[in-house]
Design a protein around this motif. Structure first.
Motif, short mmCIF file in Angstrom:
data_model
loop_
_atom_site.label_atom_id
_atom_site.label_comp_id
_atom_site.label_asym_id
_atom_site.label_seq_id
_atom_site.Cartn_x
_atom_site.Cartn_y
_atom_site.Cartn_z
N THR A 1 39.97 38.09 31.67
CA THR A 1 38.77 38.47 32.42
C THR A 1 37.68 37.43 32.21
O THR A 1 37.49 36.92 31.11
N MET A 2 36.95 37.15 33.29
CA MET A 2 35.87 36.17 33.28
C MET A 2 34.52 36.86 33.17
O MET A 2 34.24 37.83 33.88
N TYR A 3 33.67 36.34 32.26
CA TYR A 3 32.31 36.83 32.13
C TYR A 3 31.33 35.67 32.12
O TYR A 3 31.68 34.53 31.79
N ASP A 4 30.10 35.97 32.47
CA ASP A 4 29.02 35.01 32.33
C ASP A 4 28.78 34.79 30.84
O ASP A 4 28.60 35.73 30.08
N GLY A 5 28.78 33.53 30.42
CA GLY A 5 28.65 33.22 28.99
C GLY A 5 27.30 33.58 28.41
O GLY A 5 27.17 33.75 27.20
N LYS A 6 26.27 33.73 29.26
CA LYS A 6 24.94 34.08 28.77
C LYS A 6 24.78 35.59 28.62
O LYS A 6 24.25 36.07 27.63
N THR A 7 25.22 36.34 29.62
CA THR A 7 24.96 37.78 29.63
C THR A 7 26.15 38.62 29.20
O THR A 7 26.01 39.81 28.91
N GLN A 8 27.36 38.03 29.19
CA GLN A 8 28.61 38.75 28.94
C GLN A 8 28.89 39.83 30.00
O GLN A 8 29.60 40.79 29.76
N LEU A 9 28.32 39.63 31.18
CA LEU A 9 28.57 40.53 32.31
C LEU A 9 29.58 39.89 33.26
O LEU A 9 29.74 38.67 33.29
N LEU A 10 30.24 40.73 34.06
CA LEU A 10 31.11 40.22 35.12
C LEU A 10 30.25 39.46 36.12
O LEU A 10 29.06 39.75 36.28
N ILE A 11 30.85 38.51 36.82
CA ILE A 11 30.05 37.67 37.71
C ILE A 11 30.41 37.89 39.18
O ILE A 11 31.58 38.09 39.53
N LYS A 12 29.39 37.86 40.01
CA LYS A 12 29.58 37.96 41.45
C LYS A 12 30.31 36.70 41.92
O LYS A 12 29.97 35.59 41.50
N ASN A 13 31.32 36.86 42.80
CA ASN A 13 32.06 35.69 43.27
C ASN A 13 32.59 35.96 44.67
O ASN A 13 32.68 37.12 45.10
N PRO A 14 32.94 34.90 45.41
CA PRO A 14 33.28 35.07 46.83
C PRO A 14 34.54 35.87 47.11
O PRO A 14 34.74 36.34 48.23
N ILE A 15 35.44 36.02 46.13
CA ILE A 15 36.69 36.76 46.40
C ILE A 15 36.75 38.09 45.61
O ILE A 15 37.79 38.74 45.59
N ASP A 16 35.61 38.50 45.02
CA ASP A 16 35.55 39.76 44.26
C ASP A 16 36.70 39.88 43.26
O ASP A 16 37.32 40.93 43.13
N ARG A 17 36.98 38.78 42.58
CA ARG A 17 38.04 38.79 41.57
C ARG A 17 37.40 38.53 40.20
O ARG A 17 36.75 37.51 39.99
N TYR A 18 37.59 39.48 39.30
CA TYR A 18 36.96 39.39 37.98
C TYR A 18 37.98 39.08 36.89
O TYR A 18 37.60 38.74 35.78
N LEU A 19 39.24 39.20 37.24
CA LEU A 19 40.29 38.99 36.24
C LEU A 19 41.60 38.64 36.92
O LEU A 19 41.77 38.81 38.14
N ILE A 20 42.52 38.17 36.13
CA ILE A 20 43.93 38.04 36.55
C ILE A 20 44.74 38.80 35.53
O ILE A 20 44.54 38.65 34.31
N ASN A 21 45.63 39.68 36.00
CA ASN A 21 46.43 40.47 35.07
C ASN A 21 47.91 40.47 35.44
O ASN A 21 48.30 39.99 36.51
N SER A 22 48.72 41.00 34.54
CA SER A 22 50.17 40.92 34.73
C SER A 22 50.68 41.64 35.97
O SER A 22 51.65 41.17 36.58
N PRO A 23 50.07 42.75 36.42
CA PRO A 23 50.55 43.34 37.67
C PRO A 23 50.37 42.42 38.89
O PRO A 23 51.02 42.62 39.92
N MET A 24 49.52 41.39 38.77
CA MET A 24 49.31 40.45 39.88
C MET A 24 50.36 39.35 39.93
O MET A 24 50.42 38.58 40.89
N LEU A 25 51.21 39.25 38.92
CA LEU A 25 52.16 38.14 38.82
C LEU A 25 53.02 37.94 40.07
O LEU A 25 53.23 36.79 40.49
N PRO A 26 53.54 39.01 40.69
CA PRO A 26 54.39 38.79 41.87
C PRO A 26 53.69 38.06 43.02
O PRO A 26 54.34 37.39 43.82
N SER A 27 52.35 38.16 43.08
CA SER A 27 51.62 37.52 44.18
C SER A 27 51.11 36.13 43.80
O SER A 27 50.47 35.45 44.61
N MET A 28 51.39 35.70 42.56
CA MET A 28 50.89 34.41 42.10
C MET A 28 51.96 33.32 42.18
O MET A 28 53.15 33.63 42.24
N LYS A 29 51.50 32.08 42.20
CA LYS A 29 52.43 30.95 42.30
C LYS A 29 52.75 30.41 40.92
O LYS A 29 51.85 30.04 40.16
N LYS A 30 54.05 30.35 40.60
CA LYS A 30 54.47 29.79 39.32
C LYS A 30 54.82 28.31 39.51
O LYS A 30 55.15 27.87 40.62
#
Length: 490
Positions: free
Chosen positions: A397-426
């Motif tokens: 999971t990605m956080y802002d290093g100053k606030t330790q909060l999740l960050i707003k981003n253009p694809i609304d993705r805050y983390l990468i996890n193992s259930p996402m593996l089938p959709s990822m490129k190896k």
């Protein structure tokens, strides 16, 4: 997760400004305590000892006050913007946390939360869980006002079957009723049950909601179909003000301690705090302190906070730039190590025991260079067959290093996890590379993109229900599996 009290309780308070705020009075809390000591034939603490006790007290009290701040926002102040539900009612979140959730820092965005704050003063509460599919991880972490994890219900701890469990307060005496699978004792009158229910993918939310609907809570009297005992007296909860916490910290601690009977390992610190006028039933008014005592208290808090920060930096094993260790547990786990408990709260309050989840975290490369999304692009590569070893699932999971909060981003993705593996490129060799940067790495790599802030980066890896057989991240910091280092690519 962690409470966000403005600057995470960092006391970069200008001493001069605070000292000007209100003139000292002769009969301040410290002076009164000193007089009592003298009357009892006990040497009164000098100014250096007052500072030392206050520093120790700040470290001891930090998790207790942080926990109170969250409880106040979640169940007491309906206008906090973070209010969830009254005491003894479950609040189900049919979503994962996003950048808009700011009461908790380093929030988990993997598992929708269900939160239950319990008032155990009048009688125990019965927590009932439904049967949950064995392929779906869930846990109920019981965490009290001391921030002790005093018990678990769930996939790892009790299995996937339905069951009724009893949660009792520190002073409860009674028989275990028929039908109750286990009794858990909180060390404080107010306590949190934090439910985590695995979300497989966004389309899975209706299934999560079905599980959440099966989480039930009722007073013991209702469970036994008996008349309810008299209600506990109403409490005048002091309003949490994030600026006031910086100076009135010990007033909040006074209040919280009245609901926390001391354990044997707390008697010494409680006695030392009492010697300067801090403790349950007392009223430590910062504004009434003498100028000398104000300066000592503020400096003590600032230096205590520095020690907590230092522990977070050095108190865990450094593995490829990741801090790996175990900071969370029950009363026996801490055994009076208040610095470890404070570091746990500041690093991510309400974190799990190591057997339930491990949390490697980093703000740096293996070399120690700070991660900064405004300056560089990075990758994180897991070798083939060297993914985090878990019985449940893992995430980064990605956080802002100053606030330790999740960050707003253009694809609304805050983390990468193992259930996402089938959709990822190896990669061709079977390894997996995550692209950690603020701008898109290109459409062909976007499936593996973890958007970074335009500034300092804070990454947290989560291993839910880590495997105990090799390769394993356990024991913490000594396991046969190690997280790979983040690599700078420009």
């Amino acid at each position: 997760m962690n409470v966000n009290t403005g600057t995470g309780m960092v006391l970069a308070v200008a001493l001069s400004a605070a000292l000007v705020a209100g003139c000292g009075r002769k009969e301040d809390a410290v002076t009164k305590a000193e007089k009592k000591d003298v009357a009892a034939g006990v040497p009164a603490p000098g100014i250096a000892e007052v500072k030392a006790i206050a520093e120790e007290g700040f470290i001891y009290g930090l998790p207790i006050v942080m926990n109170y701040a969250v409880m106040y926002d979640y169940v007491i102040d309906k206008n906090s913007g973070q209010w969830k539900a009254p005491f003894n009612q479950i609040h189900n979140e049919a979503r994962v946390f996003t950048y808009q959730d700011t009461a908790i820092v380093t929030p988990n965005s993997d598992t929708p939360y269900s939160l239950l704050w319990m008032d155990l003063r009048a009688e125990p509460m019965v927590l009932s869980v439904p049967a949950v599919d064995k392929n779906r991880y869930y846990s109920v972490m019981l965490n009290d006002g001391n921030t002790f994890n005093y018990g678990y219900i769930g996939s790892r701890a009790t299995g996937s079957e339905a069951g009724d469990y009893l949660v009792v307060g520190p002073n409860w005496k009674g028989e275990t009723p028929a039908g109750i699978k286990k009794v858990f004792r909180s060390t404080t009158d107010f306590s949190l049950a934090a439910y985590r229910t695995q979300l497989i993918d966004p389309k899975d939310m209706p299934n999560v909601q079905k599980v959440q609907a099966g989480y039930k809570v009722q007073p013991l009297s209702a469970y036994l179909k008996q008349p309810a005992p008299p209600a506990a007296p109403a409490v005048d909860f002091p309003k949490i003000d994030k600026e006031l916490v910086k100076t009135n910290f010990f007033e909040y601690l006074d209040f919280a301690l009245q609901f926390a009977p001391p354990g044997p390992e707390e008697e010494a610190i409680r006695a030392r705090l009492a010697s300067i006028g801090i403790g349950p039933g007392k009223k430590f008014e910062f504004k009434d302190l003498s100028l000398e005592h104000k300066a000592a208290i503020l400096l003590a808090m600032k230096e205590g906070d520095g020690k907590v920060e230092k522990y977070l930096e050095a108190g865990q094993k450094d593995i490829n730039g990741w801090k790996v260790g175990s900071l969370f547990g029950d009363r026996a786990f801490y055994n009076g190590d208040w610095l470890k408990r404070a570091a746990a709260a500041k690093g991510g309050i309400y974190g799990n025991d190591a057997v339930e989840a491990m949390y490697p975290l980093t703000k740096t490369l293996a070399s120690g260079e700070q991660l900064d999304g405004s300056k560089h692009k990075y990758t994180l590569t897991f070798a083939k067959d060297r993914f985090p070893p878990v019985n449940a699932f893992w995430s980064v999971t990605m956080y802002d290093g100053k606030t330790q909060l999740l960050i707003k981003n253009p694809i609304d993705r805050y983390l990468i996890n193992s259930p996402m593996l089938p959709s990822m490129k190896k990669n061709k060799d079977g390894s997996l590379t995550l692209y950690i940067q603020k701008d898109s790495p290109g459409k062909d790599k976007e499936a593996n993109w973890l958007p970074a802030p335009d500034g300092p980066i804070y990454l947290v890896m989560r291993l839910y229900w880590p495997k105990t057989e090799p390769p394993s991240i356990l024991p913490p910091g000594e396991g046969t599996w190690q997280p790979p280092g983040v690599v700078r690519v420009d």
